[in-house]
Design an enzyme around this catalytic site. Sequence first.
Site, PDB file in Angstrom:
ATOM      1  N   LYS A  18     -16.736  -0.555  24.403  1.00 27.87           N
ATOM      2  CA  LYS A  18     -17.739  -0.224  25.074  1.00 27.87           C
ATOM      3  C   LYS A  18     -17.235  -0.237  26.739  1.00 27.87           C
ATOM      4  CE  LYS A  18     -21.057   1.694  22.608  1.00 27.87           C
ATOM      5  NZ  LYS A  18     -21.670   2.637  22.859  1.00 27.87           N
ATOM      6  N   SER A  53     -28.100  -1.610  22.385  1.00 26.19           N
ATOM      7  CA  SER A  53     -28.637  -2.808  21.352  1.00 26.19           C
ATOM      8  C   SER A  53     -27.650  -3.895  21.531  1.00 26.19           C
ATOM      9  CB  SER A  53     -28.198  -2.330  19.804  1.00 26.19           C
ATOM     10  OG  SER A  53     -27.132  -2.002  19.794  1.00 26.19           O
ATOM     11  N   GLU A  95     -20.184   6.044   9.215  1.00 28.35           N
ATOM     12  CA  GLU A  95     -21.633   5.753   9.772  1.00 28.35           C
ATOM     13  C   GLU A  95     -22.320   4.943   8.622  1.00 28.35           C
ATOM     14  OE1 GLU A  95     -24.141   8.942  11.238  1.00 28.35           O
ATOM     15  OE2 GLU A  95     -23.683   9.976   9.063  1.00 28.35           O
ATOM     16  N   GLY A 141     -28.369   5.209   8.114  1.00 33.08           N
ATOM     17  CA  GLY A 141     -28.223   5.836   9.222  1.00 33.08           C
ATOM     18  C   GLY A 141     -27.212   7.122   9.519  1.00 33.08           C
ATOM     19  N   ASP A 171     -27.696  10.319  10.049  1.00 34.84           N
ATOM     20  CA  ASP A 171     -27.703  11.463  10.985  1.00 34.84           C
ATOM     21  C   ASP A 171     -26.472  12.208  11.368  1.00 34.84           C
ATOM     22  OD1 ASP A 171     -27.620   8.927  12.634  1.00 34.84           O
ATOM     23  OD2 ASP A 171     -27.511  10.560  14.056  1.00 34.84           O
ATOM     24  N   SER A 191     -14.358  -1.316  16.278  1.00 31.42           N
ATOM     25  CA  SER A 191     -15.005  -1.293  17.489  1.00 31.42           C
ATOM     26  C   SER A 191     -15.567  -2.562  18.277  1.00 31.42           C
ATOM     27  CB  SER A 191     -15.779  -0.195  17.397  1.00 31.42           C
ATOM     28  OG  SER A 191     -16.881  -0.606  16.401  1.00 31.42           O
TER      29      SER A 191
END
Length: 321
Positions: free
Chosen positions: A58, A80, A206, A210, A212, A306
């Site tokens: 990030k 988060s 994923e 979750g 989506d 990650s």
Amino acid sequence: MPEQVRSTPDIAAVRAAAGRLEGVAHRTPVITSSRLDSDLGLRLFLKAEHLQRTGSFKFRGAYNALSTRVGPAGVVAFSSGNHAQAVALAARVLGVPATIVMPSDAPAIKLAATRGYGADIVLYERHTQDRAAIAAEISERTGAMLLPPFDHPDVIAGQGTAALELLDQVGPLDVVITPLGGGGLLAGTCLAVRATCPDAVIYGAEPAAGDDGKQSLDAGRIVRIDVPHTLADGAQTTALGELTFPVIRREVRDIVRVDDGELIDAMRSLAATCKAVVEPTGVLAYAAARSLRSELAGLRVGVILSGGNVDLARYAALIAD
């Protein structure tokens, strides 16, 4: 409040981000293991973004965005944990204030690190309050730049530098797999991989709770879900972004669902074999590679680990036999 740019980045933006990050972000190593290669029947290259500054990829997107757009009023973000830490450190490096909206149940290690980088934290209830609305109100009131965790062109471009580095370090790959939450890392990976290794197949990974992203890919439109309950706290997003989804839809072969048990097995495997401490979200792509081993047999597979921001007591409990 500075106007938010809504254009989709391209490979030129990823390469420009790489230039800005040179000497600021770590050029993280690639981990290989003959034992894992033998166990999985493929050639595995693990991009160690858990060793990046702030403990996750990030920092790449946060610094790239702030270095080009932030003003003296600073930045407000919602996260988060990993985007929170990244924005906090990037703001400190650039000498501007940062306010981060974080869930009250965020891992203690992530809350402490974000405060340690000098940011002010505003807590919210993950399952009942709208973090984006809270951050937008702060931005309107203070004039701070609002920096979302994934759906921003400079964030996407910055995240894409991880895959760009990976390909520079190891050469052409047959397959690249990245974790998927809101899609910043996966969309940036798509831009980098398609431009530099056009024949590679790209997968996202994923949490099964979750999914989506998988639903959206299958439906051909963005599908929104409730906040999922999963160990992968960094991927507890409810929908892909307006900028990230078109790129993912165009370039990604499929999105692999990974359940919490598979995440724990993957964490245990990396700890035992590579001596790597990786958080549940961080092992999504590696867990996906394990589940796809028969399809990937004999191929050169790049995987992005990650992040590594996990409370050590919780980590030890998760991987204990």
